[in-house]
Design a protein around this motif. Structure first.
Motif, PDB file in Angstrom:
ATOM      1  N   VAL A  32       0.834  -1.204   0.000  1.00 55.02           N
ATOM      2  CA  VAL A  32       0.000   0.000   0.000  1.00 55.02           C
ATOM      3  C   VAL A  32       0.870   1.256   0.000  1.00 55.02           C
ATOM      4  N   LEU A  33       2.042   1.201   0.662  1.00 49.42           N
ATOM      5  CA  LEU A  33       2.947   2.346   0.603  1.00 49.42           C
ATOM      6  C   LEU A  33       3.401   2.594  -0.831  1.00 49.42           C
ATOM      7  N   ALA A  34       3.698   1.526  -1.577  1.00 53.77           N
ATOM      8  CA  ALA A  34       4.092   1.699  -2.970  1.00 53.77           C
ATOM      9  C   ALA A  34       2.954   2.314  -3.785  1.00 53.77           C
ATOM     10  N   MET A  35       1.719   1.849  -3.561  1.00 55.17           N
ATOM     11  CA  MET A  35       0.575   2.450  -4.255  1.00 55.17           C
ATOM     12  C   MET A  35       0.435   3.933  -3.898  1.00 55.17           C
ATOM     13  N   GLY A  36       0.556   4.229  -2.598  1.00 53.68           N
ATOM     14  CA  GLY A  36       0.446   5.617  -2.171  1.00 53.68           C
ATOM     15  C   GLY A  36       1.556   6.480  -2.744  1.00 53.68           C
ATOM     16  N   ALA A  37       2.770   5.919  -2.831  1.00 59.34           N
ATOM     17  CA  ALA A  37       3.886   6.686  -3.377  1.00 59.34           C
ATOM     18  C   ALA A  37       3.689   6.957  -4.867  1.00 59.34           C
TER      19      ALA A  37
END
Length: 467
Positions: free
Chosen positions: A117-122
């Motif tokens: 999810v951090l990668a998606m948010g980034a």
């Protein structure tokens, strides 16, 4: 005449359990770049001060200081393991050595949520700030949602390419991007300091004896700025001196990030900052966009190595544990996960979710994953030391301080963020628990193998002669 045997000792494996990765190839800088890029300090410097100020006002620097102490406590627990084992699964494998397979898989599920999810948010954040950069230059290339979606698709494709080519190439890129964006951010905040003058702002530096509640509330978004600092541990097997390098990278990422965050918060709370625009100039928007891209690349790096470890243990399909014959990267895991990281944000944007709202929800969701994983690894550290006969009072004290603090931050986050994100996190963790229970019945040997890490092998000691 005696003949010297060249047979390998019986305790050595034929090959390392994580063989196929580019083992023992990375120096200190790429490992440091992994953790720094996952934290995305430039992006955090731009977004965190406003969130902390909303809770604490002029005492925001004390919230950042409190969050720094907590991050250092977690870093100490991570270093307990990283000084003794090199594991691509990082916190997932570490937890297994202290608390066993069930807690480890819980930690692994939390990390899959966190890194994914951090990668998606980034990726979404990179699109948002790229769109802002174009808007400041009066370059209208289409509706804002379309521009954000186009950047998400483009950056996601680049992330897939660099992940496939290997850490040495991706780490060099992320280090350059972060260095450039940090310089831009520092320039902006130094301008604010110069406008204020040399006299320190004693309002901010005075201990908040009457505002401890707001300071603790502000520590919640402040600590969220540090998430990802531990991701260097995912490169342990690929680091030349992992027992020394990984721990240093984790610790110095926290220290350096804290210095940057304190500067950013202090500069934006200055009285002169209220009379001048603290909106990000165009170049800093570009720097934040690049910082988010580097964060997506670093998060993806840790994510695919976690899936690689689970594949080697057969807790997930074993093909995820394969590596590319040329690039020595988990190419099957990359091919599986990168389309998901790109298509989920694109689908939500196409469904009408505003990119700003999507970005905030993704960041909030990933925080739950990281806080859960951090609490588990901090709890596992003293148990692990006890099991190997090296327990002292220090690690016990660190665990006693860190675990309740992390749980308090997690509960505070749940209490202030509404029911949607906590419910989604619980549902995802429940799905992971169901998978673990099913695997426990179907393949108990795989469950018992959780916690794979790099080991010296017979191939290392007795390499095959060149043909």
């Amino acid at each position: 005449m005696s003949v010297r045997s060249t047979a390998p000792p019986p305790l050595l494996r034929g090959h390392s359990p994580v063989g196929g990765l580019d083992r023992r190839s990375l120096g200190p800088l790429p490992v440091l770049a992994q953790s720094v890029s996952a934290v995305a300090p430039t992006a955090a410097m731009a977004t965190t001060p406003g969130l902390v100020r909303a809770d604490t006002g002029v005492f925001a620097v004390w919230s950042v200081a409190l969050a720094t102490v907590l991050a250092l406590l977690v870093a100490a627990c991570v270093r307990t393991f990283s000084r003794r084992m090199a594991a691509p699964g990082a916190l997932y494998s570490f937890t297994a050595k202290g608390l066993g397979p069930a807690a480890a898989f819980c930690c692994g599920c939390a990390l899959l949520i966190g890194y994914g999810v951090l990668a998606m948010g980034a990726l979404t954040g990179s699109g948002l700030y790229a769109q802002q950069f174009l808007a400041r230059l009066d370059l209208s290339l289409g509706p804002p949602q379309l521009i954000v979606a186009a950047v998400v698709l483009a950056t996601g494709t680049l992330v897939a390419y660099f992940l496939l080519r290997g850490v040495r190439l991706s780490a060099g890129l992320t280090l350059c991007l972060e260095a450039a964006s940090i310089v831009l951010a520092l320039t902006f905040f130094v301008v604010l300091l110069v406008r204020h003058g040399a006299r320190p702002d004693m309002r901010q530096l005075t201990p908040p004896t009457s505002a401890l509640g707001p300071v603790m509330a502000g520590a919640l978004p402040a600590f969220a700025a540090f998430i990802g600092f531990e991701s260097a541990a995912a490169l342990g097997a690929e680091t030349r001196r992992p027992f020394l390098t990984v721990g240093r990278a984790v610790r110095w990422t926290v220290v350096c990030s804290a210095a940057l965050f304190l500067l950013a918060v202090y500069a934006q709370v200055l009285p002169t900052a209220g009379h001048t625009s603290v909106r990000l100039p165009a170049l800093l928007d570009l720097g934040v966009s690049l910082s988010f891209f580097a964060c997506a690349l670093a998060s993806g790096t840790a994510l695919v190595r976690l899936l690689f470890s689970m594949g080697r243990e057969r807790m997930t399909p074993h093909r995820l544990g394969r590596t590319h014959p040329t690039h020595h990267t988990p190419h099957i895991a990359i091919a599986l996960v990168l389309p998901v990281l790109v298509l989920v944000p694109l689908a939500l944007i196409a469904a009408g979710t505003a990119p700003q709202v999507l970005f905030a929800r993704l960041v909030n969701l990933c925080v739950y994953g990281f806080l859960t994983a951090y609490a588990l690894v901090c709890l596992a550290a003293p148990v692990f030391l006890y099991r190997i006969g090296e327990l002292t009072h220090g690690p016990v004290a660190v665990a006693v301080l860190s675990v309740p603090s992390l749980l308090a931050v997690l509960l505070a986050h749940a209490a202030t963020g509404g029911a949607l994100i906590p419910s989604l996190f619980v549902a995802l963790m429940a799905a992971g628990t169901a998978w673990f229970l099913w695997m426990s019945r179907r393949d108990p040997a795989s469950v018992g193998a959780i916690g794979v890490y790099d080991e010296t092998s017979a191939a290392d000691v007795f390499p095959e002669p060149p043909r």
